[in-house]
Design a protein around this motif. Structure first.
Motif, PDB file in Angstrom:
ATOM      1  N   VAL A   1       0.883  -1.169   0.000  1.00 57.07           N
ATOM      2  CA  VAL A   1       0.000   0.000   0.000  1.00 57.07           C
ATOM      3  C   VAL A   1       0.915   1.212   0.000  1.00 57.07           C
ATOM      4  CG1 VAL A   1      -1.783   1.288   1.214  1.00 57.07           C
ATOM      5  CG2 VAL A   1      -1.795  -1.212   1.283  1.00 57.07           C
TER       6      VAL A   1
ATOM      7  N   GLN B   1       2.240   5.257  -0.291  1.00 59.06           N
ATOM      8  CA  GLN B   1       1.930   6.460   0.466  1.00 59.06           C
ATOM      9  C   GLN B   1       0.963   7.376  -0.277  1.00 59.06           C
ATOM     10  OE1 GLN B   1       5.407   8.468   1.902  1.00 59.06           O
ATOM     11  NE2 GLN B   1       4.349  10.363   2.359  1.00 59.06           N
ATOM     12  N   ASP B   2       1.184   7.585  -1.569  1.00 56.91           N
ATOM     13  CA  ASP B   2       0.368   8.522  -2.333  1.00 56.91           C
ATOM     14  C   ASP B   2      -0.422   7.761  -3.398  1.00 56.91           C
ATOM     15  OD1 ASP B   2      -0.782  10.560  -3.725  1.00 56.91           O
ATOM     16  OD2 ASP B   2       1.073  11.547  -4.314  1.00 56.91           O
ATOM     17  N   PRO B   3      -1.719   7.549  -3.190  1.00 53.48           N
ATOM     18  CA  PRO B   3      -2.489   6.774  -4.176  1.00 53.48           C
ATOM     19  C   PRO B   3      -2.607   7.471  -5.530  1.00 53.48           C
ATOM     20  CG  PRO B   3      -3.952   7.709  -2.510  1.00 53.48           C
ATOM     21  CD  PRO B   3      -2.556   7.960  -2.043  1.00 53.48           C
TER      22      PRO B   3
ATOM     23  N   ARG C   1      -9.597   6.799  -2.399  1.00 51.19           N
ATOM     24  CA  ARG C   1      -8.457   6.329  -3.195  1.00 51.19           C
ATOM     25  C   ARG C   1      -7.552   5.436  -2.352  1.00 51.19           C
ATOM     26  NH1 ARG C   1      -8.540  11.538  -5.711  1.00 51.19           N
ATOM     27  NH2 ARG C   1      -7.108  12.367  -4.155  1.00 51.19           N
ATOM     28  N   GLN C   2      -7.348   5.816  -1.086  1.00 50.06           N
ATOM     29  CA  GLN C   2      -6.503   4.983  -0.231  1.00 50.06           C
ATOM     30  C   GLN C   2      -7.179   3.656   0.056  1.00 50.06           C
ATOM     31  OE1 GLN C   2      -3.524   4.396   0.208  1.00 50.06           O
ATOM     32  NE2 GLN C   2      -2.813   5.934   1.655  1.00 50.06           N
TER      33      GLN C   2
ATOM     34  N   PRO D   1       0.561   4.878   5.222  1.00 51.43           N
ATOM     35  CA  PRO D   1      -0.738   4.712   4.549  1.00 51.43           C
ATOM     36  C   PRO D   1      -1.759   5.786   4.862  1.00 51.43           C
ATOM     37  CG  PRO D   1      -0.546   3.181   6.387  1.00 51.43           C
ATOM     38  CD  PRO D   1       0.799   3.837   6.243  1.00 51.43           C
ATOM     39  N   THR D   2      -1.551   6.603   5.905  1.00 50.09           N
ATOM     40  CA  THR D   2      -2.549   7.628   6.245  1.00 50.09           C
ATOM     41  C   THR D   2      -1.953   9.029   6.299  1.00 50.09           C
ATOM     42  OG1 THR D   2      -2.197   7.440   8.648  1.00 50.09           O
ATOM     43  CG2 THR D   2      -3.795   5.942   7.651  1.00 50.09           C
TER      44      THR D   2
ATOM     45  N   GLU E   1      -8.433   8.900   8.722  1.00 57.88           N
ATOM     46  CA  GLU E   1      -7.332   8.094   9.237  1.00 57.88           C
ATOM     47  C   GLU E   1      -7.852   7.006  10.178  1.00 57.88           C
ATOM     48  OE1 GLU E   1      -3.173   9.423  10.998  1.00 57.88           O
ATOM     49  OE2 GLU E   1      -4.718   9.483  12.540  1.00 57.88           O
TER      50      GLU E   1
ATOM     51  N   ILE F   1      -9.367   4.209   8.137  1.00 57.90           N
ATOM     52  CA  ILE F   1      -8.367   3.384   7.459  1.00 57.90           C
ATOM     53  C   ILE F   1      -7.668   2.461   8.452  1.00 57.90           C
ATOM     54  CG2 ILE F   1      -6.190   3.446   6.185  1.00 57.90           C
ATOM     55  CD1 ILE F   1      -8.618   4.182   4.509  1.00 57.90           C
TER      56      ILE F   1
END
Length: 679
Positions: free
Chosen positions: A95, A97-99, A159-160, A180-181, A189, A192
């Motif tokens: 996963v 960092q930036d989707p 997106r995440q 991831p957040t 956050e 997620i």
């Protein structure tokens, strides 16, 4: 222990023009099956390098000089390219960092997810069914329809979620998550974090999470590894690390987190100094130059490895050997790092507002379809009926989720975007409608600190030229630019040696100091700071915020601080303005709002603050779901679709702003706290 992944003695170098950068040195980590390991540390500590080493995704100038990475007892470093490709995605997924940069913008999610399953001998219809299923599992509403949409049609949180779903498509045994957040608001956050926990339990996956967010690590992880300057300095179970940290660096990191500083404090703890250069790293203890308990032996000998009661380790002379100190570590309520160099003087904000904003509206035209230019334009109200004041010597925090209109409001005040209604007064002068030629002299009294400290600086100019650029723009020639650059650098505690460098050669904290120096070059009276601590480690956050407090006390500056970081804004603000969907929903004293929020959205934000304590893990915040589109505002209260207290009146009537006996202003039909109305 039953480890799915074992990293043993891993060392990684990066070749550069200045020499070999020893990014990782003798890293040893075990990742236990069906558990979540968090790797935490400041930027530059080597956290992400560990992840990319596992998957063989290091840059071309990287070289693994020693060690092994055992995944199911097979050394990943010995795999051929074909064997590594077979492992990626199938057994180990990521996963990112930036989707927005890791997802393909011109392909629908259905196509991207189908491509992920290219090794599977199943039909396209079956792959689509699996994509819809995983989209639903990660909480995407109406997955059957939304799977055919593109990344730009999803919000940041969605997106995440989609990125997590894509990583789980193949049912991997190991999931790697890199920050991831980091770009998400506290409400998203929390969702997620709970999603990752639920999926990890359901799929019995093993997860490795890299983050500098201590709250995320405390809430999400079972085990923790603390890294500093390319080395692992402490490992252990999450509760043991957060409640009984034994390495001085781990203690210092925890103490610097604003969320752990109780009450309101103008001075935040800091870790003096910076991470050492890794071309020639220290031969003994890597933390010695910044440690408050440093001894002579720390500079001479490699620290021994002390075993923690929970089975983890900590490498420190205070714990083992000739330097052993029985009194270390001290109780958790004893501060081991300084709270800045000297306390800022108490400030008494003036009574007359320096900045007055009344009923401000900012709208943007939106056209739909290829023939939109021939159609009547729609508009979105990015800022709607906003009123607030900032006095000299006062800090007002402007808080809200991404997309709430905070940055647009700041830019409208500075004439960087046009406003369509209301009033903006600075020192009694009306700014709206003022021509640029008349407004330019006022820009000397108003400055902006931009959100991206490096992206807002020209890469072609040296730090010296960047700091003095405002003087050139405004035609100020009665000062020596070189001396002025040195004066401003000293003011923001930026070493003179950095004046000859360029932005790409600076750390995030150094770049932020350059931005502060540029903002101060013209001696402004008002500074609008857009996310002044975004992307910074907790120790650097304290340095920047302490610096801003000192400068405010010295120059009687007024600050409008735009942020979604609630622990930070609590410590630096006199008053808070809470913004949602372009409207101010609550304004009041910072401490009063934290102790007794009146608007449900404010309560949601406060309850959503991540706590760096595993015993205080958040429940899923009450305000679940996505922020509504500005094109489709609710008829009544803007927050009604996410409010846990919504009633029939809230769906039909927009609440007016009311002011209570304490001077708190809020827009809610049924405000929380004392005197709340009933049906």
């Amino acid at each position: 222990m039953d480890n799915l992944l074992d990293i043993r003695g891993l060392s990684v170098d990066f070749r550069s023009a200045r020499g070999r950068i020893k990014a990782l040195r003798n890293i040893s980590l075990g990742v236990r099956r069906n558990r979540i390991l968090g790797i935490v540390g400041e930027s530059g500590s080597g956290k992400s390098t560990v992840l990319w080493s596992i998957l063989g995704l290091l840059a071309g100038n990287a070289e693994v000089t020693a060690g092994e990475i055992l995944f199911e007892d097979r050394d990943m470093l010995d795999l051929s390219r074909r064997e590594m490709r077979a492992r990626r995605g199938e057994d180990i997924s990521v996963v990112f960092q930036d989707p927005m940069t890791s997802q393909i913008p011109v392909l629908s999610y259905a196509r991207q997810m189908r491509d992920i399953l290219y090794r599977r001998d199943t039909s396209a219809a079956e792959k689509r069914r699996q994509a819809v299923e995983i989209m639903g599992k990660v909480g995407i509403p109406d997955p059957e329809a939304r799977v055919d949409q593109f990344p730009h049609q999803f919000s940041g949180g969605m997106r995440q979620r989609a990125g997590i779903g894509m990583a789980l498509m193949t049912g991997p045994k190991l999931l790697l998550a890199d920050e991831p957040t980091t770009a998400l608001d506290v409400t998203m956050e929390a969702q997620i974090i709970h999603l990752l926990q639920e999926l990890q339990r359901e799929l019995e996956a093993t997860v490795v999470v890299v983050s500098h967010n201590l709250g995320l690590i405390a809430e999400l992880c079972d085990d923790v590894a603390v890294m500093y300057a390319g080395e692992v300095v402490e490992t252990g179970e999450v509760r043991a690390i957060f409640h009984n940290a034994r390495h001085p660096y781990t203690r210092a990191l925890l103490e610097c987190d604003p969320a752990r500083v109780e009450g309101r404090s103008r001075r935040l703890p800091i870790i003096p100094g910076e991470i050492p250069g890794l071309i020639d790293p220290p031969k003994a203890c890597v933390f010695a130059d910044r440690c408050q308990k440093v001894m002579e032996i720390c500079h001479r000998e490699v620290p021994p490895e002390a075993v923690r009661p929970d089975g983890g380790i900590a490498r420190c002379h205070l714990l083992e050997g000739p330097g052993h100190d029985p009194s270390w570590p001290p109780p958790n309520d004893v501060l081991t790092v300084p709270q800045g160099e000297a306390p800022a003087e108490a400030r008494q904000p003036s009574h007359a507002p320096l900045l007055e904003v009344r009923d401000l509206n900012v709208r943007f035209p939106v056209r739909r379809g290829l023939t939109g230019t021939l159609r009547r334009a729609q508009h979105v109200n990015a800022v709607l009926d906003v009123s607030l004041d900032v006095r000299a010597g006062e800090t007002v925090g402007l808080v809200g989720e991404s997309g709430s209109g905070k940055t647009t409001l700041g830019r409208a005040i500075l004439h960087l975007v046009a406003s369509q209604g209301g009033s903006i007064k600075f020192d009694g002068r009306e700014l709206r409608g003022m021509k640029e030629a008349s407004f330019k002299p006022l820009r000397r009294d108003m400055a902006m600190m931009f959100q991206d400290p490096i992206g807002s600086l020209s890469p072609r100019k040296s730090v010296r030229a960047l700091i003095t650029e405002p003087l050139q723009i405004h035609g100020i020639r009665d000062v020596d630019p070189d001396r002025e650059a040195e004066r401003l650098a000293e003011m923001v505690r930026l070493p003179r040696a950095l004046l000859s460098r360029y932005p790409h050669e600076l750390s995030g904290g150094q770049a932020r100091r350059v931005g502060v120096a540029r903002a101060l070059a013209l001696n402004p009276r008002l500074i609008i700071a857009d996310e002044p601590t975004a992307g910074l480690d907790v120790s650097v956050q304290g340095e920047i915020l302490n610096l801003m407090a000192d400068l405010q006390a010295e120059h009687d500056l007024g600050y409008l601080v735009i942020t979604h970081n609630l622990p930070v804004v609590r410590h630096i603000s006199d008053r808070l303005a809470i913004m949602y969907l372009g409207r101010i929903v609550e304004i009041g004293g910072a401490e009063e709002i934290f102790e007794s929020p009146r608007h449900p959205y404010t309560e949601t934000l406060i309850n959503g603050i991540p706590q760096p304590d595993p015993d205080k893990r958040r429940a899923i915040t009450a305000a679940t779901g996505e922020v509504p589109s500005l094109l489709n505002r609710p008829k009544g209260c803007d927050f009604v679709t996410r409010c846990p207290y919504a009633r029939s009146l809230c769906h039909d009537v927009k609440p007016p702003h009311e002011t209570d006996t304490r001077g708190r202003t809020f827009a809610c039909h049924y405000p929380l706290g004392e005197g709340a109305r009933k049906d």
